[in-house]
Design an enzyme around this catalytic site. Structure first.
Site, mmCIF file in Angstrom:
data_model
loop_
_atom_site.group_PDB
_atom_site.id
_atom_site.type_symbol
_atom_site.label_atom_id
_atom_site.label_comp_id
_atom_site.label_asym_id
_atom_site.label_seq_id
_atom_site.Cartn_x
_atom_site.Cartn_y
_atom_site.Cartn_z
ATOM 1 N N ALA A 1 1.273 -0.957 0.452
ATOM 2 C CA ALA A 1 -0.122 -0.311 0.065
ATOM 3 C C ALA A 1 1.254 1.300 -0.591
ATOM 4 C CB ALA A 1 -0.964 -0.162 1.472
ATOM 5 N N ALA A 2 2.426 1.501 0.273
ATOM 6 C CA ALA A 2 3.187 2.351 -0.413
ATOM 7 C C ALA A 2 2.725 3.336 -1.721
ATOM 8 C CB ALA A 2 4.055 2.318 -0.404
ATOM 9 N N GLY A 3 2.115 2.086 -2.611
ATOM 10 C CA GLY A 3 2.058 3.249 -3.577
ATOM 11 C C GLY A 3 0.500 3.351 -3.595
ATOM 12 N N ASP A 4 -0.781 2.827 -3.135
ATOM 13 C CA ASP A 4 -1.586 4.100 -3.079
ATOM 14 C C ASP A 4 -2.070 4.357 -1.599
ATOM 15 O OD1 ASP A 4 -2.730 0.972 -3.777
ATOM 16 O OD2 ASP A 4 -2.658 0.733 -2.237
HETATM 17 O O1 RIB Z 1 -2.032 -1.871 -2.993
HETATM 18 C C1 RIB Z 1 -2.092 -3.277 -1.501
HETATM 19 C C2 RIB Z 1 -3.553 -3.522 -1.862
HETATM 20 O O2 RIB Z 1 -2.729 -4.809 -3.249
HETATM 21 C C3 RIB Z 1 -3.480 -4.902 -0.714
HETATM 22 O O3 RIB Z 1 -3.884 -3.915 0.414
HETATM 23 C C4 RIB Z 1 -4.235 -5.304 -1.288
HETATM 24 O O4 RIB Z 1 -5.600 -5.896 -0.832
HETATM 25 C C5 RIB Z 1 -3.962 -5.703 -2.870
HETATM 26 O O5 RIB Z 1 -5.647 -5.485 -2.983
#
Ligand code: RIB
Length: 316
Positions: free
Chosen positions: A251-254
């Site tokens: 989730a660093a990218g998110d």
């Molecule tokens: O980007 C990370 C996410 O990718 C995780 O939280 C997982 O659920 C996948 O969707």
């Protein structure tokens, strides 16, 4: 229409996370160090990160009518995310991701979409008001492409900025690229989208230009600890990353995308928003779990100030 805040159109998963010393080979059994259940999914991660960074945030998504769905909805509400457009789908289970994290903080992820597969173009149209009233729409690719395109079209027609994280990577039509103000691939996604190498700065810049030729407004190549490279018709901008002790890069990218959007909706420049995105993404890697270490706005600013990133005041 008065536009404000962030709208996230995308996926919600429950992450089943196993910590192990090293990734194992096919047919091999290894003993994990720990097991945790976290809220995740690229859409949910973006929504939680944006809300923690102070952006008014609405989520458009689908959950199953199951216990995982109940858990996720409560978690989003606790974060202050507007869940009025999160549908419960009777016939599906909530999305699940099986995640392995090794001692270097790297991850491997397998996703079962479940209810995420129901986030169609019709649901985007049903959420028109939420999408059209935001200042910035965040998209990813864990839900059907037809819904992503429709949401982008609604936002674009309403004058909102559209930011697409092309993850997980898949072929994209030029129609969608042309609806994106910002496309934010990492090196692997950039290579997969263009068929070009994207390892060096020069290669990455050339690959970004290829996507701009196909219609994207600007391309931001997320380069992890190295930071981010923004390429647009106006030029190239490099925003350096922040060294931290990464425990889990999930989730660093998110978080990067959410940080960039939170900066823009707050009225910051593109350059400042990139710095905020890099700081938030770096901090998000410092604990196990997608959302566990996503920072509050004050924490991201503290990291920026510690590194002498002047010009990033408290925004007041
Ligand atoms: O980007 C990370 C996410 O990718 C995780 O939280 C997982 O659920 C996948 O969707």
């Amino acid at each position: 229409m008065n536009k404000s805040g962030v709208c996230v159109f995308g996926s919600l998963n429950i992450d089943l996370t196993v910590r192990l010393e090293r990734f194992h080979a096919p047919g091999e059994t290894v003993t994990g160090r720990s097991f945790h259940t976290f809220t995740g999914g690229k859409g949910g991660n973006q929504a939680v990160a944006a809300a923690r960074l102070g952006a008014r945030t609405a989520m458009v998504a689908c959950l199953g009518a199951d216990a995982n769905g109940d858990m996720y909805l409560r978690a989003l509400e606790r974060e202050g995310v507007d869940t009025g457009r999160v549908a419960r789908v009777e016939s599906e289970t909530s999305g699940v991701a099986l995640i392995e994290v090794d001692d270097a903080g790297e991850n491997r992820i397998a996703v079962v979409p479940g209810a995420n597969a129901c986030l169609t173009a019709a649901r985007a149209r049903a959420a028109r008001e939420a999408i059209a009233s935001c200042a910035c729409l965040l998209l990813q690719l864990e839900t059907p492409l037809e819904g992503v395109i429709e949401a982008a079209r609604i936002a674009r027609e309403a004058g909102a900025a559209v930011i697409l994280d092309p993850a997980p990577a898949r072929p994209l039509p030029d129609e969608l690229l042309a609806l994106c103000d910002y496309l934010t691939p990492n090196e692997t996604e950039l290579a997969s989208l263009t068929g070009l190498r994207a390892d060096s700065d020069e290669e990455a810049e050339a690959a970004c230009r290829r996507l701009i030729e196909r219609g994207a407004g600007a391309v931001i190549n997320k380069r992890g600890a190295k930071g981010a490279l923004l390429v647009s018709r106006a030029g190239v901008m490099n925003a350096p990353g922040f060294p931290v002790n990464a425990v889990d890069t999930t989730a660093a990218g998110d978080t990067f995308n959410a940080g960039f959007a939170a900066g823009l909706v707050e009225g910051r420049s593109v350059e400042e928003s990139l710095r905020l995105a890099n700081a938030a993404a770096a901090l998000s890697t410092t604990a196990l779990g997608a959302q566990a270490a996503m920072p509050a706005y004050s924490e991201a600013l503290a990291l920026l100030n510690k590194n002498g990133e002047l010009g990033m005041g408290n925004g007041e």
